[in-house]
Scaffold this motif. Sequence first.
Motif, PDB file in Angstrom:
ATOM      1  N   GLY A  77      -1.389 -41.847  41.992  1.00  0.00           N
ATOM      2  CA  GLY A  77      -1.989 -41.336  40.764  1.00  0.00           C
ATOM      3  C   GLY A  77      -1.097 -41.336  39.548  1.00  0.00           C
ATOM      4  N   GLY A  78       0.082 -41.942  39.635  1.00  0.00           N
ATOM      5  CA  GLY A  78       1.015 -41.883  38.520  1.00  0.00           C
ATOM      6  C   GLY A  78       0.620 -42.727  37.326  1.00  0.00           C
ATOM      7  N   ARG A  79      -0.198 -43.753  37.538  1.00  0.00           N
ATOM      8  CA  ARG A  79      -0.594 -44.635  36.454  1.00  0.00           C
ATOM      9  C   ARG A  79      -1.849 -45.400  36.880  1.00  0.00           C
ATOM     10  N   GLY A  80      -2.356 -46.227  35.991  1.00  0.00           N
ATOM     11  CA  GLY A  80      -3.454 -47.118  36.320  1.00  0.00           C
ATOM     12  C   GLY A  80      -4.712 -46.410  36.771  1.00  0.00           C
ATOM     13  N   LEU A  81      -5.351 -46.963  37.804  1.00  0.00           N
ATOM     14  CA  LEU A  81      -6.599 -46.391  38.311  1.00  0.00           C
ATOM     15  C   LEU A  81      -6.416 -44.947  38.738  1.00  0.00           C
ATOM     16  N   GLY A  82      -5.323 -44.673  39.433  1.00  0.00           N
ATOM     17  CA  GLY A  82      -5.101 -43.328  39.957  1.00  0.00           C
ATOM     18  C   GLY A  82      -5.034 -42.292  38.865  1.00  0.00           C
ATOM     19  N   LYS A  83      -4.305 -42.604  37.798  1.00  0.00           N
ATOM     20  CA  LYS A  83      -4.209 -41.630  36.712  1.00  0.00           C
ATOM     21  C   LYS A  83      -5.552 -41.460  36.011  1.00  0.00           C
ATOM     22  N   ALA A  84      -6.276 -42.559  35.801  1.00  0.00           N
ATOM     23  CA  ALA A  84      -7.602 -42.456  35.180  1.00  0.00           C
ATOM     24  C   ALA A  84      -8.521 -41.585  36.020  1.00  0.00           C
ATOM     25  N   ILE A  85      -8.439 -41.725  37.333  1.00  0.00           N
ATOM     26  CA  ILE A  85      -9.250 -40.895  38.228  1.00  0.00           C
ATOM     27  C   ILE A  85      -8.855 -39.427  38.101  1.00  0.00           C
ATOM     28  N   ALA A  86      -7.548 -39.162  38.121  1.00  0.00           N
ATOM     29  CA  ALA A  86      -7.079 -37.782  37.985  1.00  0.00           C
ATOM     30  C   ALA A  86      -7.557 -37.160  36.685  1.00  0.00           C
ATOM     31  N   LEU A  87      -7.530 -37.934  35.607  1.00  0.00           N
ATOM     32  CA  LEU A  87      -7.972 -37.420  34.309  1.00  0.00           C
ATOM     33  C   LEU A  87      -9.451 -37.052  34.325  1.00  0.00           C
ATOM     34  N   ARG A  88     -10.298 -37.892  34.894  1.00  0.00           N
ATOM     35  CA  ARG A  88     -11.726 -37.592  34.935  1.00  0.00           C
ATOM     36  C   ARG A  88     -12.029 -36.390  35.837  1.00  0.00           C
ATOM     37  N   LEU A  89     -11.351 -36.294  36.965  1.00  0.00           N
ATOM     38  CA  LEU A  89     -11.565 -35.144  37.847  1.00  0.00           C
ATOM     39  C   LEU A  89     -11.156 -33.857  37.136  1.00  0.00           C
ATOM     40  N   ALA A  90     -10.036 -33.921  36.413  1.00  0.00           N
ATOM     41  CA  ALA A  90      -9.571 -32.743  35.681  1.00  0.00           C
ATOM     42  C   ALA A  90     -10.525 -32.394  34.541  1.00  0.00           C
ATOM     43  N   GLU A  91     -11.038 -33.402  33.856  1.00  0.00           N
ATOM     44  CA  GLU A  91     -11.994 -33.147  32.784  1.00  0.00           C
ATOM     45  C   GLU A  91     -13.226 -32.425  33.318  1.00  0.00           C
ATOM     46  N   ALA A  92     -13.607 -32.736  34.557  1.00  0.00           N
ATOM     47  CA  ALA A  92     -14.747 -32.068  35.193  1.00  0.00           C
ATOM     48  C   ALA A  92     -14.388 -30.685  35.710  1.00  0.00           C
ATOM     49  N   GLY A  93     -13.101 -30.296  35.601  1.00  0.00           N
ATOM     50  CA  GLY A  93     -12.703 -28.938  35.935  1.00  0.00           C
ATOM     51  C   GLY A  93     -11.829 -28.776  37.154  1.00  0.00           C
ATOM     52  N   ALA A  94     -11.525 -29.875  37.871  1.00  0.00           N
ATOM     53  CA  ALA A  94     -10.737 -29.766  39.092  1.00  0.00           C
ATOM     54  C   ALA A  94      -9.253 -29.577  38.788  1.00  0.00           C
ATOM     55  N   ASP A  95      -8.589 -28.750  39.593  1.00  0.00           N
ATOM     56  CA  ASP A  95      -7.133 -28.766  39.642  1.00  0.00           C
ATOM     57  C   ASP A  95      -6.726 -29.979  40.467  1.00  0.00           C
ATOM     58  N   VAL A  96      -5.591 -30.603  40.115  1.00  0.00           N
ATOM     59  CA  VAL A  96      -5.267 -31.906  40.696  1.00  0.00           C
ATOM     60  C   VAL A  96      -3.815 -31.964  41.156  1.00  0.00           C
ATOM     61  N   LEU A  97      -3.626 -32.466  42.362  1.00  0.00           N
ATOM     62  CA  LEU A  97      -2.294 -32.860  42.819  1.00  0.00           C
ATOM     63  C   LEU A  97      -2.225 -34.376  42.769  1.00  0.00           C
ATOM     64  N   ILE A  98      -1.226 -34.893  42.061  1.00  0.00           N
ATOM     65  CA  ILE A  98      -1.026 -36.330  41.915  1.00  0.00           C
ATOM     66  C   ILE A  98       0.166 -36.736  42.763  1.00  0.00           C
ATOM     67  N   GLY A  99      -0.088 -37.603  43.730  1.00  0.00           N
ATOM     68  CA  GLY A  99       0.987 -38.139  44.554  1.00  0.00           C
ATOM     69  C   GLY A  99       1.281 -39.573  44.169  1.00  0.00           C
ATOM     70  N   ASP A 100       2.546 -39.935  44.159  1.00  0.00           N
ATOM     71  CA  ASP A 100       2.919 -41.309  43.827  1.00  0.00           C
ATOM     72  C   ASP A 100       4.252 -41.626  44.478  1.00  0.00           C
ATOM     73  N   ILE A 101       4.441 -42.896  44.835  1.00  0.00           N
ATOM     74  CA  ILE A 101       5.717 -43.323  45.400  1.00  0.00           C
ATOM     75  C   ILE A 101       6.844 -43.126  44.390  1.00  0.00           C
ATOM     76  N   ASP A 102       6.504 -43.168  43.099  1.00  0.00           N
ATOM     77  CA  ASP A 102       7.448 -42.915  42.013  1.00  0.00           C
ATOM     78  C   ASP A 102       7.265 -41.462  41.569  1.00  0.00           C
ATOM     79  N   GLU A 103       8.178 -40.603  41.972  1.00  0.00           N
ATOM     80  CA  GLU A 103       8.031 -39.172  41.698  1.00  0.00           C
ATOM     81  C   GLU A 103       8.015 -38.874  40.202  1.00  0.00           C
ATOM     82  N   ASP A 104       8.820 -39.588  39.411  1.00  0.00           N
ATOM     83  CA  ASP A 104       8.832 -39.346  37.974  1.00  0.00           C
ATOM     84  C   ASP A 104       7.467 -39.627  37.354  1.00  0.00           C
ATOM     85  N   LEU A 105       6.836 -40.728  37.768  1.00  0.00           N
ATOM     86  CA  LEU A 105       5.501 -41.036  37.262  1.00  0.00           C
ATOM     87  C   LEU A 105       4.506 -39.949  37.642  1.00  0.00           C
ATOM     88  N   ALA A 106       4.621 -39.435  38.867  1.00  0.00           N
ATOM     89  CA  ALA A 106       3.712 -38.373  39.317  1.00  0.00           C
ATOM     90  C   ALA A 106       3.854 -37.136  38.445  1.00  0.00           C
TER      91      ALA A 106
END
Length: 275
Positions: A27-56
Amino acid sequence: MSIAEVSGKTLDELVSLKGRRAVVTGGGRGLGKAIALRLAEAGADVLIGDIDEDLAHEAAADVAQRYGVRAVGVAMDVADSASVAAAADRAVGELGGVEAWINNAGIFPSIPLLEMSDADWDKVFDVNARGVFIGAREAARRMSGAGTGGVIVNIVSTAGFRASAPGLAAYVGSKHAARGLTRELAVELAPLGIRVLGVAPSYVPTEGNLLMLRQALAAAGMPEGQEPPTALMGTGPVGRPGVPDDIARVVLFCASDLAAFMTGSTLLADGGDTA
């Protein structure tokens, strides 16, 4: 435990994820981040996991700042069961639970079959198929343990429906596996109140995808320095390539109560590319 009947809800209530907690892998970038943003916009709290911890961490900070939800960034290797379990535990510990899990992380290196080693094959399947299995298992354990039920959404690909291109045998095989897992897990997890859906994008240009595309085209003999022909990829009948939010909106539909009577399906989000 049956899936709730929601026909009495308003449209706003059906779309809302307020009070729910979601995990997005890759979820650090690209599709994953776009998905996280839409879920959050709908009200969800979100944990973003990524192989690159800084991006997460950067993505989580952006999500929290934009929508005022709780967002946590963690290092996650989806092929490592201990890493995925630790991230799932953090979602429970810091957000309070997991009701939606998005298996988004994936790779698509291009290697001609005659040159592909066992290790090359295994690496793709470790991320694209094993990662879906581990993520779904850890999500289901926590959803069933809490008695909440939930939804698991697997990002598949149009390559899960057809052959793709030379050099992508491992990728196509792994995405067919992810689509098959989606169907099987839907049957197995339904008694626990857990829905499982797939979303299958065609090629969507993102930072990570463009890097892998350049590598794939270089392996196929594209002259060095030439940009990938992204305008020609994934346009389909709609006449344009997809963008990350095109896919994120479909994932939001799957995660919401709009799709409460759906499980086992993989939805094509491909601009008609496989029509």
